[in-house]
Design a protein around this motif. Structure first.
Motif, PDB file in Angstrom:
ATOM      1  N   LEU A 653       0.847  -1.199   0.000  1.00 15.50           N
ATOM      2  CA  LEU A 653       0.000   0.000   0.000  1.00 15.50           C
ATOM      3  C   LEU A 653       0.882   1.249   0.000  1.00 15.50           C
ATOM      4  CD1 LEU A 653      -2.640  -1.073   2.677  1.00 15.50           C
ATOM      5  CD2 LEU A 653      -3.112  -0.628   0.250  1.00 15.50           C
ATOM      6  N   ASN A 654       0.491   2.228  -0.810  1.00 17.83           N
ATOM      7  CA  ASN A 654       1.230   3.493  -0.811  1.00 17.83           C
ATOM      8  C   ASN A 654       1.123   4.152   0.563  1.00 17.83           C
ATOM      9  OD1 ASN A 654       2.141   3.444  -3.435  1.00 17.83           O
ATOM     10  ND2 ASN A 654       0.269   4.375  -4.254  1.00 17.83           N
ATOM     11  N   GLY A 655       2.199   4.731   1.001  1.00 14.74           N
ATOM     12  CA  GLY A 655       2.184   5.425   2.287  1.00 14.74           C
ATOM     13  C   GLY A 655       3.596   5.704   2.748  1.00 14.74           C
ATOM     14  N   ARG A 656       3.732   6.711   3.598  1.00  8.90           N
ATOM     15  CA  ARG A 656       5.047   7.090   4.112  1.00  8.90           C
ATOM     16  C   ARG A 656       5.644   5.938   4.926  1.00  8.90           C
ATOM     17  NH1 ARG A 656       5.798  12.602   7.429  1.00  8.90           N
ATOM     18  NH2 ARG A 656       6.340  13.416   5.371  1.00  8.90           N
ATOM     19  N   GLY A 657       6.914   5.636   4.685  1.00  6.70           N
ATOM     20  CA  GLY A 657       7.633   4.639   5.477  1.00  6.70           C
ATOM     21  C   GLY A 657       7.403   3.203   5.058  1.00  6.70           C
ATOM     22  N   ALA A 658       6.758   2.973   3.895  1.00  5.65           N
ATOM     23  CA  ALA A 658       6.481   1.596   3.467  1.00  5.65           C
ATOM     24  C   ALA A 658       7.776   0.824   3.255  1.00  5.65           C
ATOM     25  CB  ALA A 658       5.634   1.607   2.194  1.00  5.65           C
ATOM     26  N   LEU A 659       8.717   1.427   2.530  1.00  3.50           N
ATOM     27  CA  LEU A 659       9.984   0.753   2.266  1.00  3.50           C
ATOM     28  C   LEU A 659      10.742   0.483   3.559  1.00  3.50           C
ATOM     29  CD1 LEU A 659      12.118  -0.333   0.346  1.00  3.50           C
ATOM     30  CD2 LEU A 659      12.961   2.007   0.045  1.00  3.50           C
ATOM     31  N   ALA A 660      10.724   1.462   4.467  1.00  2.00           N
ATOM     32  CA  ALA A 660      11.430   1.283   5.744  1.00  2.00           C
ATOM     33  C   ALA A 660      10.815   0.142   6.551  1.00  2.00           C
ATOM     34  CB  ALA A 660      11.376   2.577   6.548  1.00  2.00           C
ATOM     35  N   THR A 661       9.485   0.001   6.485  1.00  2.00           N
ATOM     36  CA  THR A 661       8.805  -1.075   7.221  1.00  2.00           C
ATOM     37  C   THR A 661       9.228  -2.436   6.699  1.00  2.00           C
ATOM     38  OG1 THR A 661       6.901   0.349   7.626  1.00  2.00           O
ATOM     39  CG2 THR A 661       6.561  -2.022   7.848  1.00  2.00           C
ATOM     40  N   VAL A 662       9.249  -2.587   5.361  1.00  2.00           N
ATOM     41  CA  VAL A 662       9.643  -3.864   4.759  1.00  2.00           C
ATOM     42  C   VAL A 662      11.108  -4.160   5.053  1.00  2.00           C
ATOM     43  CG1 VAL A 662       9.970  -5.077   2.570  1.00  2.00           C
ATOM     44  CG2 VAL A 662       7.895  -3.722   2.951  1.00  2.00           C
ATOM     45  N   ALA A 663      11.965  -3.150   4.891  1.00  2.00           N
ATOM     46  CA  ALA A 663      13.392  -3.354   5.124  1.00  2.00           C
ATOM     47  C   ALA A 663      13.663  -3.719   6.577  1.00  2.00           C
ATOM     48  CB  ALA A 663      14.169  -2.096   4.733  1.00  2.00           C
ATOM     49  N   SER A 664      12.942  -3.095   7.493  1.00  3.81           N
ATOM     50  CA  SER A 664      13.121  -3.384   8.909  1.00  3.81           C
ATOM     51  C   SER A 664      12.755  -4.832   9.234  1.00  3.81           C
ATOM     52  CB  SER A 664      12.275  -2.415   9.742  1.00  3.81           C
ATOM     53  OG  SER A 664      12.377  -2.716  11.114  1.00  3.81           O
TER      54      SER A 664
END
Length: 719
Positions: A653-664
């Motif tokens: 889902l589009n949204g701020r911090g999506a990439l950071a959430t997956v990477a984390s």
């Protein structure tokens, strides 16, 4: 300066700083050289001897020592006349003979192309420089006189020589700090390379010079008066940038001629370092300094030993003023570089030999540079590779960084932590695993900046990574990495080649153990190779097919009386090759399908990449069906501990911090991310392509299952 027609000019210049005995030695060298070159002429029609005399006169103008002037007069004797190096040594001593030998060109060797000839000549010149740095000083003077008399050559030859001058000889002069040679070499090279551009720019400068003189005189007078008021004795000179410098600035900074001419340059020469800094304060009080444009090359000299204070000021009429401030000694070094320190004036014995000559900072830096070139030369694959690496090293906009102990390391601008590591020592570079810059961990590809403190983290298990070649800047780092990888590839290829051949000869009821040294030698001779290891390397690199080599060995042995053997043990010719992930650089895993342990796989022999492993369901496998002789049955070894790349596509889902959430989440599972690419699918969803490192299919399944539980993840699949 025109070519001389008598020896008088050289002797007059030499007598200003050499003893009468030494001047007589130079006269004797001229007489010997004139005899040796008797009957030889240059393309201009003049006697050949006047070319080496002109070269010696150029060196006398910068007051080079007696041996250098004699060697300059004789520098073409060994190549172009019947006289030998021994003849020169008997008459003028060992040192002169060695210098002449170093300067002599490789005229008797033949090369496939001019580039190879140029590269090999340059390699020899560097080796000669390592024995005596005066070799390159004579070579530069030789090139300078050739450029002054270039007009008699054909236009295409003029351009070729001019290009070589701009790419190699002028940068070497700059690297050794010989500014006087560099400027003239650049302008003469520019004139021969681009005659129309040169003439247009020359006319424009002459036209603008009259209008500028009044402003230059006004600024020069203002600076001089301020220094008189501050009781600082100094010489103030307005500088005019040479044509090639103007051309480069206009070209690379996309500036017009008028914009370039808005910059006025001045040099202030004083008696002491203390006065340099006092002058800086005086000019800053006279005109406002331009922020961020002050450089202190006195505290931290350039890599060629150059020292000055540089500042840029806001001058009258909206003009910028560039000011260089230096001592008389610094000015001498800036003009003549290392040549300035072959002046022995007060260090001569009655016999004319130099005594008590101590190495100074300029000579030390020059010797370090030559030593660095020798290291590059030893690890370069061939002369062309060496020349390309050195060209990289010759064009440094430098930065200055510090080791944890406070030692200064000079590097080209754009250098990374890996470049720094190799600059410290090759072994440090090879074992680099991480880096701290100003006590903070940074990626190895981070570009360093002047003033930073760099600490390299090492591991004895670490080896150079091929990926480093994509971001290193220095010639030393590049050549050392390539040399290591080439050596490792050769060893890995031989090991893989042995495994492939062992498997292939089983099809002929033979075993590898029965290939005695005598049999191996016969095979090597039949295939016209250097050694058995050479054959195994070619098999491992995919340059020869193991099945074909096995057939050749079988057919060869059938033709001998005693070597037809039948293996008595149980051998399965179809036994697949076992892949462990530790084979090295000659086993590659296809980027199109990213095979990992647990996948059904096959191998394909490639002449470029060695053995390439694909998943059996990979779409590209169907392209190999026309080459069944290059297929190889392979399977994974059990209990593999290595990690392998695999690519996932995740719809989130589009949204701020999506990439950071997956990477984390991936980091929580102790898995490394190799690279990430993200793009919008539509207004609601984005697509992330992530390459991660996994051990097995089970490991991958666990990661995918945990990622799927994230609220933002809609879909996930392996590419």
């Amino acid at each position: 300066m025109p070519t001389p027609t008598s020896i008088d000019g050289l002797l007059e210049k030499a007598s200003l700083y050499l003893s009468k005995r030494q001047v007589k030695q130079i006269q004797a060298a001229f007489e010997f050289g004139a005899e040796a070159h008797q009957g030889q002429t240059r393309k201009s029609g003049g006697d050949y001897i006047w070319h080496p005399v002109a070269v010696a006169e150029i060196l006398a103008e910068i007051q080079l020592d007696c041996e250098s002037l004699i060697a300059a007069i004789l520098h073409d004797v060994v190549e172009d006349t019947p006289f030998t190096k021994d003849d020169i040594e008997q008459r003028f001593g060992h040192n002169v003979a060695e210098i002449v030998d170093g300067v002599t060109k490789l005229g008797k060797l033949e090369f496939d192309n001019p580039q190879e000839a140029q590269a090999e000549n340059f390699r020899k010149m560097i080796l000669a420089m390592s024995r005596d740095i005066r070799v390159i000083l004579i070579k530069l003077a030789d090139r300078l006189h050739n450029m002054r008399t270039l007009g008699v050559m054909r236009p295409e030859k003029q351009r070729r020589i001019a290009r070589e001058t701009l790419e190699i000889f002028a940068p070497i002069a700059a690297r050794l700090g010989i500014n006087a040679f560099r400027i003239e070499l650049e302008d003469l090279g520019f004139k021969a390379m681009y005659p129309n551009r040169y003439s247009v720019l020359e006319r424009a400068v002459k036209k603008a010079r009259g209008n500028r003189n009044e402003v230059v005189n006004q600024i020069s007078e203002a600076i001089t008066n301020r220094l008189v008021d501050d009781k600082i004795p100094a010489q103030v000179v307005g500088r005019e940038k040479h044509l090639y410098s103007l051309y480069k600035k206009m070209k690379y900074k996309n500036l017009s001629f008028d914009e370039i001419l808005d910059i006025f340059a001045f040099r202030v020469v004083v008696n002491s370092v203390d006065e340099c800094y006092r002058v800086l304060g005086s000019v800053h009080s006279l005109y406002k300094p331009f922020p961020g444009r002050f450089k202190d090359y006195i505290a931290i000299p350039k890599s060629n030993g150059y020292q000055s204070l540089h500042t840029v000021l806001f001058g009258p009429y909206g003009a910028y003023i560039e000011v260089q401030i230096r001592t008389k000694e610094m000015h001498e070094v800036s003009e003549h570089g290392i040549a300035a320190h072959w002046i022995y004036k007060n260090d001569q014995t009655e016999e004319g030999q130099a005594t008590n000559h101590r190495l100074n900072a300029v000579e030390i830096r020059a010797q370090e540079w030559v030593k660095n070139l020798l290291e590059i030369q030893q690890s370069a694959g061939n002369s062309l590779d060496f020349l390309e690496n050195v060209k990289i090293d010759l064009f440094p906009n430098v930065i200055y960084v510090f080791t944890p102990k406070g030692e200064i390391v000079t590097l080209p601008a754009g250098s990374t932590a890996v470049d720094f590591a190799y600059a410290v020592h090759t072994s440090v570079g090879h074992s680099t695993v991480g880096c701290r810059v100003d006590k903070k961990l940074v990626p190895l590809r981070t570009h360093l900046e002047s003033g930073q403190t760099v600490e390299i983290l090492r591991s004895q298990e670490q080896q150079p990574n091929p990926a480093w070649l994509h971001f290193v800047t220095t010639a030393k780092a590049r050549s050392q990495i390539r040399h290591f990888l080439k050596t490792q590839q050769t060893e890995s290829a031989a090991s893989l080649g042995k495994r492939l051949l062992t498997k292939a000869i089983r099809s002929f009821n033979m075993s590898y153990q029965e290939l005695t040294e005598e049999i191996q030698q016969k095979v090597v001779e039949e295939l016209k190779l250097n050694s058995w290891d050479h054959l195994l390397e070619e098999i491992g690199l995919g340059q020869r097919l193991a099945n074909l080599v096995a057939k050749q060995i079988h057919d060869l042995l059938l033709g001998t009386e005693d070597s037809i053997f039948h293996y008595q043990g149980k051998i399965d010719p179809a036994m697949p090759l076992v892949i462990s992930g530790t084979e090295g650089m000659v086993v590659n895993y296809a980027n199109c399908c990213h095979p990992i342990p647990g996948d059904d796989i096959l191998g394909f022999i490639s002449a470029e990449k060695g053995l390439v492993i694909h998943r059996q369901e990979c779409p590209n496998v169907k392209n190999f069906k026309n080459h069944p002789e290059k297929w190889l049955d392979v399977h994974w070894e059990e209990n593999i501990t290595q990690t392998f790349n695999v690519e996932l596509q995740i719809e989130v889902l589009n949204g701020r911090g999506a990439l950071a959430t997956v990477a984390s989440k991936i980091a929580e599972m102790k898995t490394d991310i190799d690279r990430v690419r993200s793009e919008d699918k539509d207004e609601t969803y984005s697509l992330m392509n992530i390459v991660i490192r996994v051990r097995t299919r089970k490991h991958l399944a666990d990661i995918m299952r945990k990622l799927k539980r994230l609220p933002i993840v809609e879909k996930i699949h392996r590419i």
